[in-house]
Design a protein around this motif. Structure first.
Motif, PDB file in Angstrom:
ATOM      1  N   LYS A  72       0.845  -1.187   0.000  1.00 55.60           N
ATOM      2  CA  LYS A  72       0.000   0.000   0.000  1.00 55.60           C
ATOM      3  C   LYS A  72       0.881   1.237   0.000  1.00 55.60           C
ATOM      4  N   TRP A  74       0.959   5.120   0.872  1.00 56.15           N
ATOM      5  CA  TRP A  74       0.245   6.111   1.674  1.00 56.15           C
ATOM      6  C   TRP A  74       0.785   7.502   1.360  1.00 56.15           C
ATOM      7  N   ARG A  95      -1.886   2.958   9.673  1.00 60.92           N
ATOM      8  CA  ARG A  95      -1.384   2.658   8.336  1.00 60.92           C
ATOM      9  C   ARG A  95      -0.204   1.680   8.354  1.00 60.92           C
ATOM     10  N   HIS A 101       2.924  -7.835   4.342  1.00 64.90           N
ATOM     11  CA  HIS A 101       2.639  -6.622   3.578  1.00 64.90           C
ATOM     12  C   HIS A 101       3.790  -5.624   3.689  1.00 64.90           C
ATOM     13  N   ALA A 103       4.382  -1.414   3.427  1.00 66.91           N
ATOM     14  CA  ALA A 103       3.767  -0.087   3.390  1.00 66.91           C
ATOM     15  C   ALA A 103       4.783   0.922   2.880  1.00 66.91           C
TER      16      ALA A 103
END
Length: 258
Positions: A72, A74, A95, A101, A103
């Motif tokens: 992801k 951000w 977040r 995962h 980030a």
């Protein structure tokens, strides 16, 4: 080691086969993401830097071959009214990456000691206390098993101005520029002062900073992606995951392989 941004202004052109080297890095990064997914490993890649320094271009190429389900990006802007009602780190806790995962933060919690300091959005007591709060926050992430990579993309004023002009000249880049770019440009001296103290206070053994000379975009992209690949790879096993024997048996039967 003290970080001086003036040491990252050579702007040397990339000396290599850019497309070939970029493709090889992206294939490597694809495998590294798989290793994070199957290993359940977490990582944070955080970018700070000047407006028009090239953070977005690096992020695009970093994630080009990644499965979107497991990372992801951000983009961090000014906090909302709800976010302002909480501790400044609150919106970043929400977040943080789950197991398996990665980030990516396009700007970060360092807003407390950069824009909030320079523009007066935080009191001196708040931003001075922010260094210890940030160091503790980052140490918590690393101690919990998250790989944390902190990159600062640096450009000279001359190069930044050239890129800002290009955004004016190209209608399809108009959306990428605004009044904030020129306000921040006018306060470069104040931001440099804040950046110098930020490096001095938050370049820790647990969560070190890496500065990338962003004055040549191709060289900066290769340097940043290489650093990220090296750091991410160090935290995972790069042995390809085995095929589940049950899946193998069913697949061989279904595909007439036995």
């Amino acid at each position: 080691m003290t970080i001086h941004l003036a040491d990252y202004e050579a702007g040397d052109a990339y000396d290599g086969k850019y497309k070939h080297d970029l493709a090889a890095l992206q294939k490597r990064l694809e495998h590294i993401q798989v290793a994070h997914i199957v290993g359940g490993t977490r990582a944070i890649v955080m970018f700070e830097g000047w407006d028009a320094a090239g953070k977005g271009g690096i992020i695009q190429r970093l994630s080009a071959e990644w499965d979107p389900r497991n990372y992801k990006v951000w983009p961090i802007a000014a906090p909302t009214a709800d976010e302002k009602a909480h501790h400044f780190l609150w919106r970043f806790w929400h977040r943080l990456p789950a197991d398996g995962h990665i980030a990516i933060f396009d700007r970060s919690w360092y807003g407390r000691v950069l824009v909030e300091r320079v523009e007066g959005f935080a009191s001196e007591t708040e931003w001075r206390h922010g260094y210890d709060e940030i160091n503790a926050f980052e140490a918590q992430q690393v101690e919990s098993g998250t790989t944390l990579i902190k990159l600062f993309i640096h450009t000279t004023q001359k190069e930044q101005d050239r890129r800002l002009k290009a955004r004016l000249d190209d209608p399809w880049k108009h959306w990428k520029t605004g009044l904030d770019d020129y306000h921040n440009r006018s306060r470069r001296k104040d931001y440099l002062e804040a950046m110098n103290e930020m490096f001095a206070r938050t370049d820790t053994a647990t969560a070190p900073w890496t500065v990338i000379d962003g004055n040549d975009k191709k060289a900066a992209r290769i340097a940043a992606l290489t650093l990220i690949a090296d750091r991410l790879e160090a935290g995972v096993s790069m042995v390809p995951p085995p095929l589940d024997p049950k899946v193998k048996r069913v697949a061989e039967k279904a595909l007439g392989l036995r």
